[in-house]
Design a protein around this motif. Structure first.
Motif, PDB file in Angstrom:
ATOM      1  N   LEU A   1     -26.552 -49.189   5.214  1.00  0.00           N
ATOM      2  CA  LEU A   1     -26.381 -49.978   6.311  1.00  0.00           C
ATOM      3  C   LEU A   1     -24.886 -49.638   6.937  1.00  0.00           C
ATOM      4  O   LEU A   1     -24.841 -49.967   8.163  1.00  0.00           O
ATOM      5  N   GLU A   2     -24.103 -49.236   6.221  1.00  0.00           N
ATOM      6  CA  GLU A   2     -22.639 -48.692   6.706  1.00  0.00           C
ATOM      7  C   GLU A   2     -23.081 -47.690   7.675  1.00  0.00           C
ATOM      8  O   GLU A   2     -22.455 -47.574   8.853  1.00  0.00           O
ATOM      9  N   THR A   3     -23.710 -46.659   7.355  1.00  0.00           N
ATOM     10  CA  THR A   3     -24.264 -45.485   8.003  1.00  0.00           C
ATOM     11  C   THR A   3     -24.852 -46.056   9.593  1.00  0.00           C
ATOM     12  O   THR A   3     -24.382 -45.690  10.570  1.00  0.00           O
ATOM     13  N   ALA A   4     -25.725 -47.107   9.446  1.00  0.00           N
ATOM     14  CA  ALA A   4     -26.383 -47.545  10.617  1.00  0.00           C
ATOM     15  C   ALA A   4     -25.216 -48.402  11.490  1.00  0.00           C
ATOM     16  O   ALA A   4     -25.351 -48.332  12.720  1.00  0.00           O
ATOM     17  N   ALA A   5     -24.214 -49.202  10.809  1.00  0.00           N
ATOM     18  CA  ALA A   5     -23.187 -49.666  11.472  1.00  0.00           C
ATOM     19  C   ALA A   5     -22.348 -48.620  12.144  1.00  0.00           C
ATOM     20  O   ALA A   5     -21.792 -49.011  13.322  1.00  0.00           O
ATOM     21  N   ARG A   6     -21.964 -47.599  11.527  1.00  0.00           N
ATOM     22  CA  ARG A   6     -21.185 -46.447  12.104  1.00  0.00           C
ATOM     23  C   ARG A   6     -21.750 -45.970  13.218  1.00  0.00           C
ATOM     24  O   ARG A   6     -21.234 -45.509  14.313  1.00  0.00           O
TER      25      ARG A   6
ATOM     26  N   LEU B   1     -26.534 -48.345  15.468  1.00  0.00           N
ATOM     27  CA  LEU B   1     -27.941 -48.523  15.858  1.00  0.00           C
ATOM     28  C   LEU B   1     -28.525 -49.840  16.181  1.00  0.00           C
ATOM     29  O   LEU B   1     -28.188 -50.890  15.287  1.00  0.00           O
ATOM     30  N   PRO B   2     -29.474 -50.113  16.878  1.00  0.00           N
ATOM     31  CA  PRO B   2     -29.861 -51.372  17.295  1.00  0.00           C
ATOM     32  C   PRO B   2     -31.123 -51.947  16.276  1.00  0.00           C
ATOM     33  O   PRO B   2     -32.301 -51.778  16.551  1.00  0.00           O
ATOM     34  N   LEU B   3     -30.606 -51.924  15.277  1.00  0.00           N
ATOM     35  CA  LEU B   3     -31.517 -51.916  13.908  1.00  0.00           C
ATOM     36  C   LEU B   3     -31.593 -53.447  13.390  1.00  0.00           C
ATOM     37  O   LEU B   3     -30.370 -53.948  13.291  1.00  0.00           O
ATOM     38  N   VAL B   4     -32.679 -54.226  13.204  1.00  0.00           N
ATOM     39  CA  VAL B   4     -32.677 -55.563  12.575  1.00  0.00           C
ATOM     40  C   VAL B   4     -33.598 -54.988  11.143  1.00  0.00           C
ATOM     41  O   VAL B   4     -34.753 -54.595  11.125  1.00  0.00           O
ATOM     42  N   VAL B   5     -32.705 -55.409  10.102  1.00  0.00           N
ATOM     43  CA  VAL B   5     -33.835 -55.371   8.877  1.00  0.00           C
ATOM     44  C   VAL B   5     -34.227 -56.849   8.560  1.00  0.00           C
ATOM     45  O   VAL B   5     -33.354 -57.769   8.174  1.00  0.00           O
ATOM     46  N   VAL B   6     -35.507 -57.027   8.192  1.00  0.00           N
ATOM     47  CA  VAL B   6     -35.735 -58.538   7.829  1.00  0.00           C
ATOM     48  C   VAL B   6     -36.529 -58.147   6.655  1.00  0.00           C
ATOM     49  O   VAL B   6     -37.396 -57.324   6.119  1.00  0.00           O
ATOM     50  N   VAL B   7     -35.696 -58.772   5.671  1.00  0.00           N
ATOM     51  CA  VAL B   7     -35.982 -58.600   4.071  1.00  0.00           C
ATOM     52  C   VAL B   7     -36.622 -59.769   3.257  1.00  0.00           C
ATOM     53  O   VAL B   7     -36.230 -60.798   3.578  1.00  0.00           O
ATOM     54  N   ALA B   8     -37.789 -59.517   2.890  1.00  0.00           N
ATOM     55  CA  ALA B   8     -38.496 -60.564   1.945  1.00  0.00           C
ATOM     56  C   ALA B   8     -37.847 -60.617   0.613  1.00  0.00           C
ATOM     57  O   ALA B   8     -37.863 -59.712  -0.063  1.00  0.00           O
ATOM     58  N   VAL B   9     -37.021 -61.651   0.287  1.00  0.00           N
ATOM     59  CA  VAL B   9     -36.212 -61.875  -0.929  1.00  0.00           C
ATOM     60  C   VAL B   9     -37.331 -62.886  -1.950  1.00  0.00           C
ATOM     61  O   VAL B   9     -37.055 -64.023  -1.663  1.00  0.00           O
ATOM     62  N   ASP B  10     -37.533 -62.124  -2.990  1.00  0.00           N
ATOM     63  CA  ASP B  10     -38.052 -62.863  -3.986  1.00  0.00           C
ATOM     64  C   ASP B  10     -37.586 -62.634  -5.503  1.00  0.00           C
ATOM     65  O   ASP B  10     -37.869 -63.245  -6.325  1.00  0.00           O
ATOM     66  N   TYR B  11     -36.346 -61.950  -5.340  1.00  0.00           N
ATOM     67  CA  TYR B  11     -35.475 -61.502  -6.401  1.00  0.00           C
ATOM     68  C   TYR B  11     -36.335 -60.991  -7.646  1.00  0.00           C
ATOM     69  O   TYR B  11     -36.044 -61.300  -8.895  1.00  0.00           O
ATOM     70  N   ALA B  12     -37.160 -60.051  -7.309  1.00  0.00           N
ATOM     71  CA  ALA B  12     -38.150 -59.734  -8.184  1.00  0.00           C
ATOM     72  C   ALA B  12     -38.893 -58.227  -7.609  1.00  0.00           C
ATOM     73  O   ALA B  12     -38.968 -58.091  -6.388  1.00  0.00           O
ATOM     74  N   TRP B  13     -39.210 -57.484  -8.364  1.00  0.00           N
ATOM     75  CA  TRP B  13     -40.463 -56.554  -8.293  1.00  0.00           C
ATOM     76  C   TRP B  13     -41.607 -57.262  -7.880  1.00  0.00           C
ATOM     77  O   TRP B  13     -42.520 -57.156  -8.761  1.00  0.00           O
ATOM     78  N   GLY B  14     -42.054 -57.756  -6.978  1.00  0.00           N
ATOM     79  CA  GLY B  14     -42.952 -58.492  -6.503  1.00  0.00           C
ATOM     80  C   GLY B  14     -44.445 -58.091  -6.936  1.00  0.00           C
ATOM     81  O   GLY B  14     -45.345 -58.661  -7.671  1.00  0.00           O
ATOM     82  N   LEU B  15     -44.744 -56.801  -6.607  1.00  0.00           N
ATOM     83  CA  LEU B  15     -45.822 -56.143  -6.862  1.00  0.00           C
ATOM     84  C   LEU B  15     -46.152 -55.913  -8.306  1.00  0.00           C
ATOM     85  O   LEU B  15     -47.214 -56.243  -8.918  1.00  0.00           O
TER      86      LEU B  15
ATOM     87  N   PRO C   1     -26.037 -53.469  13.716  1.00  0.00           N
ATOM     88  CA  PRO C   1     -27.211 -53.747  12.966  1.00  0.00           C
ATOM     89  C   PRO C   1     -26.992 -54.786  12.278  1.00  0.00           C
ATOM     90  O   PRO C   1     -26.223 -55.486  12.011  1.00  0.00           O
ATOM     91  N   GLY C   2     -28.361 -55.667  11.808  1.00  0.00           N
ATOM     92  CA  GLY C   2     -28.411 -57.024  11.419  1.00  0.00           C
ATOM     93  C   GLY C   2     -29.169 -56.895  10.222  1.00  0.00           C
ATOM     94  O   GLY C   2     -30.385 -55.985  10.141  1.00  0.00           O
ATOM     95  N   VAL C   3     -29.050 -57.990   9.183  1.00  0.00           N
ATOM     96  CA  VAL C   3     -29.774 -58.161   8.153  1.00  0.00           C
ATOM     97  C   VAL C   3     -30.270 -59.627   8.108  1.00  0.00           C
ATOM     98  O   VAL C   3     -29.421 -60.448   7.943  1.00  0.00           O
ATOM     99  N   ILE C   4     -31.442 -60.045   8.238  1.00  0.00           N
ATOM    100  CA  ILE C   4     -32.113 -61.278   7.984  1.00  0.00           C
ATOM    101  C   ILE C   4     -32.645 -61.407   6.558  1.00  0.00           C
ATOM    102  O   ILE C   4     -33.764 -60.790   6.321  1.00  0.00           O
ATOM    103  N   HIS C   5     -31.962 -62.136   5.681  1.00  0.00           N
ATOM    104  CA  HIS C   5     -32.273 -62.521   4.505  1.00  0.00           C
ATOM    105  C   HIS C   5     -33.375 -63.707   4.504  1.00  0.00           C
ATOM    106  O   HIS C   5     -32.802 -64.520   4.881  1.00  0.00           O
ATOM    107  N   VAL C   6     -34.500 -63.406   4.308  1.00  0.00           N
ATOM    108  CA  VAL C   6     -35.550 -64.254   4.203  1.00  0.00           C
ATOM    109  C   VAL C   6     -35.935 -64.665   2.871  1.00  0.00           C
ATOM    110  O   VAL C   6     -36.741 -63.753   2.174  1.00  0.00           O
ATOM    111  N   ALA C   7     -35.889 -65.994   2.456  1.00  0.00           N
ATOM    112  CA  ALA C   7     -36.483 -66.317   1.090  1.00  0.00           C
ATOM    113  C   ALA C   7     -37.813 -66.592   1.105  1.00  0.00           C
ATOM    114  O   ALA C   7     -37.933 -67.402   1.830  1.00  0.00           O
ATOM    115  N   VAL C   8     -38.388 -65.752   0.119  1.00  0.00           N
ATOM    116  CA  VAL C   8     -39.797 -66.001   0.391  1.00  0.00           C
ATOM    117  C   VAL C   8     -40.258 -66.506  -1.180  1.00  0.00           C
ATOM    118  O   VAL C   8     -39.661 -66.380  -2.170  1.00  0.00           O
ATOM    119  N   ASP C   9     -41.583 -67.310  -1.074  1.00  0.00           N
ATOM    120  CA  ASP C   9     -42.085 -67.849  -2.296  1.00  0.00           C
ATOM    121  C   ASP C   9     -42.470 -66.783  -3.305  1.00  0.00           C
ATOM    122  O   ASP C   9     -43.518 -65.773  -3.295  1.00  0.00           O
TER     123      ASP C   9
END
Length: 573
Positions: free
Chosen positions: A461-466, A469-483, A542-550
């Motif tokens: 993320l620091e490299t992208a900020a340095r 870059l026009p990057l948005v990271v959308v993260v599905a957060v379930d606090y687990a190895w979901g698979l 660069p942006g990170v959207i932390h999305v809490a998922v079920d």
């Protein structure tokens, strides 16, 4: 007639040889072996990127190769740097990516001594050789041209893939008296065409077919051959079936392109086809080798044409009626020319499939559960892909997140980058950085990933900020190895313990992003996803959207999972 020569040092000559191939990016962490090369590359106007981990450097270089259709370069310092590169080297081998990996090494006298306790030293070549197409060491200055050229030749010949070239410290400052670097066509095969007899035979079968299809794979996009494939699809008036590796949509063919196995229109087109022209695909497990599952019905009536650069690949996974051996960037235009005077009428069935596929996508968007907090992962995909910029570059990562993405994505990007064959998690963020570098930061990037996958290389993320870059990271957060949670549940039952697959629920990836100089936002309602993405793009960072998922839905409700599992049907294909 005498040839004009100049005196250069070995590291200068290496850059000259790469520049002759149109290579102008370099990824790696400079060490004493490479500081001269890095400094001169930057002076010459190269894009030189130092990430936070050498494995990331390899993935970034691979993304550049996919976006440019050319080889790319990553370096690793001696010992631990090469150890860190190995994951990226293996990945490039399985993904058929022509990456040149340069490895630093101590002077050869160190290797030859009968001593113990040597600092930062291991014999590297033997460790790397099984994962590359070519491995060599520049032992003497006058080997520089032949070894670099052989590396590029091997990386691009037949099935593309990585090579490893070692760079011992004793040769770095040695001088050479050399002429100008040769153009590619002067030392290797460039633009191999298929024989005219095979082109005519293939064209005759296409004309005779009533229900032809194009099967388009990963290689079409890494060769940057979309325009000629579009012309071929129009000449054949047929549907385009994507392999799981070929998920980029070709401009002008978005409506008639259907994902194999995940689209009802694709399955109908495959089952009813009497000719399949496969381009840029190995016909591997995800398409059931072109002979299992959806291909079984009507198999006796179906002709197969395959455009393939490696003659040794013909007939391995299934019999081929007409092999077209050559560079698809040349062979596909040959086919277009052969069909130019006999265009096919657009069949009504094609329009039926287009309508059917569009209705399926719309229905999935409606069916994805909404109004929940945490967000259902299917709804995350729907909302994020609806907000995907039309001209953007899509990057995928994660296990369950990617499986939800196959089914529910509402976007049809012209460039999709993900690690399909090797299944290496954590590639997404480095791929996004590499793609952004290759593009010059002009087009917006979106990475849709899982929380566990993002944390492999979150420092980038620091490299992208340095690089801004026009990057948005959308993260599905379930606090687990979901698979893997899903695997436990299917194996032991829903009430069992799930060992080693959960992690701290106190982690906030949006706050981590802010710490790296990026934009961060937390979301736990589906209606907030698209506005958050818009704000992230508008932030100028660069942006990170932390999305809490079920987590329950993420592990238990993966769509099309039965289809996905048929890729691994040992002994069944």
């Amino acid at each position: 007639m005498s040839v004009e020569t100049t005196t250069v040092k070995v590291y200068e000559r290496i850059l000259d040889l790469f520049e002759a191939e149109g290579i102008n990016t370099l990824f790696g962490i400079p060490d004493p072996n490479f500081v001269h090369l890095f400094h001169l590359a930057e002076e010459r106007g190269w894009t030189v990127v130092a990430p936070h981990h050498e494995e990331s450097a390899g993935f970034m270089a691979e993304a550049v190769s996919r976006m440019t259709g050319k080889p790319a370069v990553a370096i690793g310092t001696l010992g631990p740097g090469i150890a860190n590169l190995v994951g990226a080297i293996m990945c490039a081998k399985v993904e058929n990516s022509p990456v040149i990996f340069l490895g630093g090494q101590r002077a050869r006298i160190t290797e030859q001594r009968v001593r113990r306790g040597r600092i930062q030293f291991v014999q590297q070549s033997g460790l790397v050789e099984p994962s590359v197409k070519y491995s060599a060491s520049i032992e003497y200055a006058d080997q520089t041209d032949e070894i670099i050229r052989e590396g590029i030749r091997k990386a691009l010949s037949g099935t593309p893939g990585p090579v490893y070239i070692e760079y011992p410290s004793q040769v770095i400052q040695e001088e050479l008296e050399v002429p100008a670097a040769l153009a590619p066509a002067a030392y290797r095969l460039v633009g191999q065409s298929a024989g005219q007899d095979k082109i005519e035979e293939a064209a005759a079968l296409i004309r005779a077919a009533e229900h032809p299809i194009l099967l388009v794979g990963h290689g079409v996009h890494t060769a940057r051959a979309g325009e000629s494939v579009r012309a071929l699809a129009e000449a054949m008036a047929c549907p385009v079936i994507q392999t799981s590796g070929g998920t980029s949509y070709i401009a002008g063919l978005e409506d008639r392109t259907f994902p194999y196995g995940f689209s009802a229109a694709a399955i109908e087109a495959v089952v009813g086809s009497d000719l399949c022209l496969a381009i840029g695909t190995e016909l591997g497990e995800p398409v059931h080798y072109g002979r299992g599952r959806h291909w079984i019905e009507n198999a006796s009536n179906r002709k197969w044409l395959l455009v393939e650069q490696d003659p040794a690949a013909i007939g391995v996974n299934r019999p081929i009626d007409v092999p077209l051996v050559g560079d698809l960037r040349v062979v596909v235009p040959q086919l277009v020319d052969a069909l130019r005077d006999t265009p096919r009428a657009r069949p009504a069935q094609l329009d039926t499939w287009i309508d059917q596929d569009a209705a399926q996508l719309a229905r999935l968007a409606e069916q994805a559960p909404s109004g929940l907090s945490p967000v259902h992962p299917a709804r995350l995909i729907v909302e994020a892909t609806k907000a995907f910029p039309a001209d953007g570059i899509m990057v995928r990562d994660g296990g369950a997140t990617t499986i939800f993405g196959w089914t529910y994505s509402q976007a049809k990007p012209h460039d999709v980058i993900w690690n399909q064959n090797f299944g290496h998690l954590g590639t997404g963020l480095p791929y996004a950085v590499g793609a952004g570098v290759a593009d010059g930061g002009k087009r917006p990037l979106m990475l849709i990933t899982g929380d566990s996958s993002l944390q492999f290389h979150i420092a980038e993320l620091e490299t992208a900020a340095r690089l801004n870059l026009p990057l948005v990271v959308v993260v599905a957060v379930d606090y687990a190895w979901g698979l893997e949670v899903g695997v436990y549940k299917r194996t032991y039952g829903h009430d069992s313990l799930e060992t080693g697959v959960h992690w701290s629920k106190n982690t906030r990836l949006d706050k981590v992003a802010e710490g790296f100089g990026c934009y961060g936002e937390f979301v736990d309602r589906d209606e907030d996803i698209a506005p958050a993405i818009k704000r992230a793009y508008g932030s100028g960072k660069p942006g990170v959207i932390h999305v809490a998922v079920d987590p329950k839905a993420n592990s238990e409700e993966m769509p099309s999972y039965d289809e996905f599992r048929t890729w691994y049907a040992e002994g069944m294909q």
